[in-house]
Design a protein around this motif. Structure first.
Motif, PDB file in Angstrom:
ATOM      1  N   TRP A   1      -1.402 -20.052  -9.182  1.00  0.00           N
ATOM      2  CA  TRP A   1      -1.031 -20.626 -10.479  1.00  0.00           C
ATOM      3  C   TRP A   1      -1.707 -21.977 -10.682  1.00  0.00           C
ATOM      4  N   LEU A   2      -1.899 -22.705  -9.583  1.00  0.00           N
ATOM      5  CA  LEU A   2      -2.550 -24.004  -9.691  1.00  0.00           C
ATOM      6  C   LEU A   2      -4.021 -23.829 -10.055  1.00  0.00           C
ATOM      7  N   GLN A   3      -4.650 -22.882  -9.415  1.00  0.00           N
ATOM      8  CA  GLN A   3      -6.058 -22.643  -9.705  1.00  0.00           C
ATOM      9  C   GLN A   3      -6.232 -22.154 -11.142  1.00  0.00           C
ATOM     10  N   LEU A   4      -5.327 -21.299 -11.566  1.00  0.00           N
ATOM     11  CA  LEU A   4      -5.395 -20.816 -12.948  1.00  0.00           C
ATOM     12  C   LEU A   4      -5.257 -21.988 -13.909  1.00  0.00           C
TER      13      LEU A   4
ATOM     14  N   SER B   1      -2.958 -13.897 -25.328  1.00  0.00           N
ATOM     15  CA  SER B   1      -1.564 -13.813 -24.878  1.00  0.00           C
ATOM     16  C   SER B   1      -1.469 -13.888 -23.363  1.00  0.00           C
ATOM     17  N   VAL B   2      -0.294 -14.241 -22.896  1.00  0.00           N
ATOM     18  CA  VAL B   2      -0.070 -14.295 -21.454  1.00  0.00           C
ATOM     19  C   VAL B   2      -0.542 -13.011 -20.791  1.00  0.00           C
TER      20      VAL B   2
ATOM     21  N   ALA C   1      -6.585 -10.766 -13.486  1.00  0.00           N
ATOM     22  CA  ALA C   1      -6.063  -9.839 -12.483  1.00  0.00           C
ATOM     23  C   ALA C   1      -4.940 -10.465 -11.658  1.00  0.00           C
ATOM     24  N   VAL C   2      -4.021 -11.111 -12.353  1.00  0.00           N
ATOM     25  CA  VAL C   2      -2.831 -11.620 -11.682  1.00  0.00           C
ATOM     26  C   VAL C   2      -1.600 -11.144 -12.445  1.00  0.00           C
ATOM     27  N   ASN C   3      -0.449 -11.378 -11.854  1.00  0.00           N
ATOM     28  CA  ASN C   3       0.800 -11.004 -12.498  1.00  0.00           C
ATOM     29  C   ASN C   3       1.065 -11.932 -13.689  1.00  0.00           C
ATOM     30  N   PRO C   4       1.561 -11.365 -14.784  1.00  0.00           N
ATOM     31  CA  PRO C   4       1.842 -12.213 -15.956  1.00  0.00           C
ATOM     32  C   PRO C   4       2.703 -13.423 -15.628  1.00  0.00           C
ATOM     33  N   ASN C   5       3.642 -13.270 -14.720  1.00  0.00           N
ATOM     34  CA  ASN C   5       4.489 -14.411 -14.356  1.00  0.00           C
ATOM     35  C   ASN C   5       3.659 -15.558 -13.773  1.00  0.00           C
ATOM     36  N   THR C   6       2.678 -15.192 -12.979  1.00  0.00           N
ATOM     37  CA  THR C   6       1.848 -16.209 -12.356  1.00  0.00           C
ATOM     38  C   THR C   6       1.039 -16.949 -13.419  1.00  0.00           C
ATOM     39  N   MET C   7       0.481 -16.171 -14.327  1.00  0.00           N
ATOM     40  CA  MET C   7      -0.278 -16.807 -15.419  1.00  0.00           C
ATOM     41  C   MET C   7       0.651 -17.684 -16.246  1.00  0.00           C
TER      42      MET C   7
END
Lengths: 132, 132, 132, 132
Positions: free
Chosen positions: C12-15, C36-37, C45-51
């Motif tokens: 999440w930090l890198q994003l 959108s999220v 390619a990550v989970n929406p929660n992480t984004m």
DNA sequence: GTGGTCTAGACCACC
DNA sequence: GTGGTCTAGACCACA
């Protein structure tokens, strides 16, 4: 802690507020170690992730700090805690005025009511114990 | 109505309070017919018996009256409604003082905070729009 | 966006950093609506929660704001964006100095190397296209 | 070694760089014997062939040499290692300037930022401990 | 459709 | 054991 959750606002927010209250009122004191995320979550009957979000919120304000392996601690900075208390008092006051307004009382009315109620209570305190 | 129930006090009491608030704020006006018990219960997602008890409570204070065949009505006695409003305001005030005490503020502190917050809001109203 | 994630720091930090970079470099411009999220999450390619956590991070800095139903938007406050750019530049610089130190070069050495490299590049730019 | 691999460039190249860094920083010292290909590959969680290619790369530059029966060794030629360090520093510097350019800072800006950051750090070192 | 929230359950690093 | 992270999947409110 007495965890009281209502369904009308995000749970993590309510948890954060109640933890903050706990710190401000001294239930959790400056420098104290908090119970673990899992314990708190179990206590409040919520998912650990939800509790963690609440704790993160408090960390972002500096009221809590976390020590990777040994747990979360209440800040030692008592002035920070006092400021948090003042902040909560201001919020409480604003909420009170808003509710009174909802009941049709102006801010002046509200002020007057507080004055009277405070006086009444003061008197109550002078004579033994007024209600019981 | 926005039914907001917390698990820490009897549901019927909370329902009664919120109905009373609805009457005092004019959501239900003097002389209005209330929705049926079943409707209200469905709205609030509670058992009709529970809602019934709340309504009975309000009847006992005179704010509501039942007309056997046509439903429940808000009293036409506006002074009664105003008195209920004053009563709620007093309760609200007492609760406010108690909470402030819990935060470590004396009744005098609380009074002062209300005065300041009221002034602040007054100023806010004078200038543009306070919310921006 | 070219999402490049390494396993050594929270995703999440890198994003958040890469989104911030996207805003600072103007890939997402002031006032633009972000995808959108769910779209962003799929892209990276990550989970929406992480984004979402990454986006929340940027919101907390004011770089993004969210409109409940219509999406997230880049702030219109260009000075905020410029300040974010300066901040990133400072971080980049500190990181550079740290790495140079790791290679055994003092801060003075590093400064000298930058001066030389900058000069070299400047020259390169003068004569047509130095390398190709 | 802390093997950190990102998916955006050939793995063997990244491995070679990190090995080179290990040699330049003295983690692997002049004359040292390296762990076996298999060990290194296991450490970095890559295929031995990939690690092999990285090692071959370093051999071609003379930093490593193979002794048929007893393994791979870091060169004893310290000037070669120092030159490799200077080369890495130049690359690091070029990369830094490129990134700063991406953030909208000219080479002159970058130089100035390095100067300031270096000064700031110098000052930090004079006073107590910079990390607090 | 949008963002927001919550849960369940997993894995990691650290000590 | 501690906190931290990530995923998968669900449900909600809003418009």
């Amino acid at each position: 802690m007495n965890w009281d959750l209502s369904g009308d606002r995000p749970i993590w927010l309510q948890l954060a507020e109640q933890l903050r209250l706990g710190i401000v009122t001294g239930e959790y004191r400056a420098g104290d170690r908090l119970p673990s995320v899992r314990e708190l979550a179990a206590e409040a009957a919520v998912n650990p992730n939800t509790m963690q979000r609440a704790l993160s919120e408090l960390e972002s304000t500096g009221l809590l700090s976390t020590q990777r392996t040994s747990g979360r601690f209440v800040t030692r900075d008592e002035s920070l805690i006092r400021e948090a208390g003042r902040q909560m008092a201001r919020e409480e006051t604003a909420r009170f005025l808003a509710r009174m307004e909802g009941l049709g009382f102006s801010r002046g009315d509200a002020l007057e009511l507080v004055r009277r109620e405070a006086e009444r209570k003061d008197k109550e305190d002078q004579n033994g114990n007024g209600t019981e």
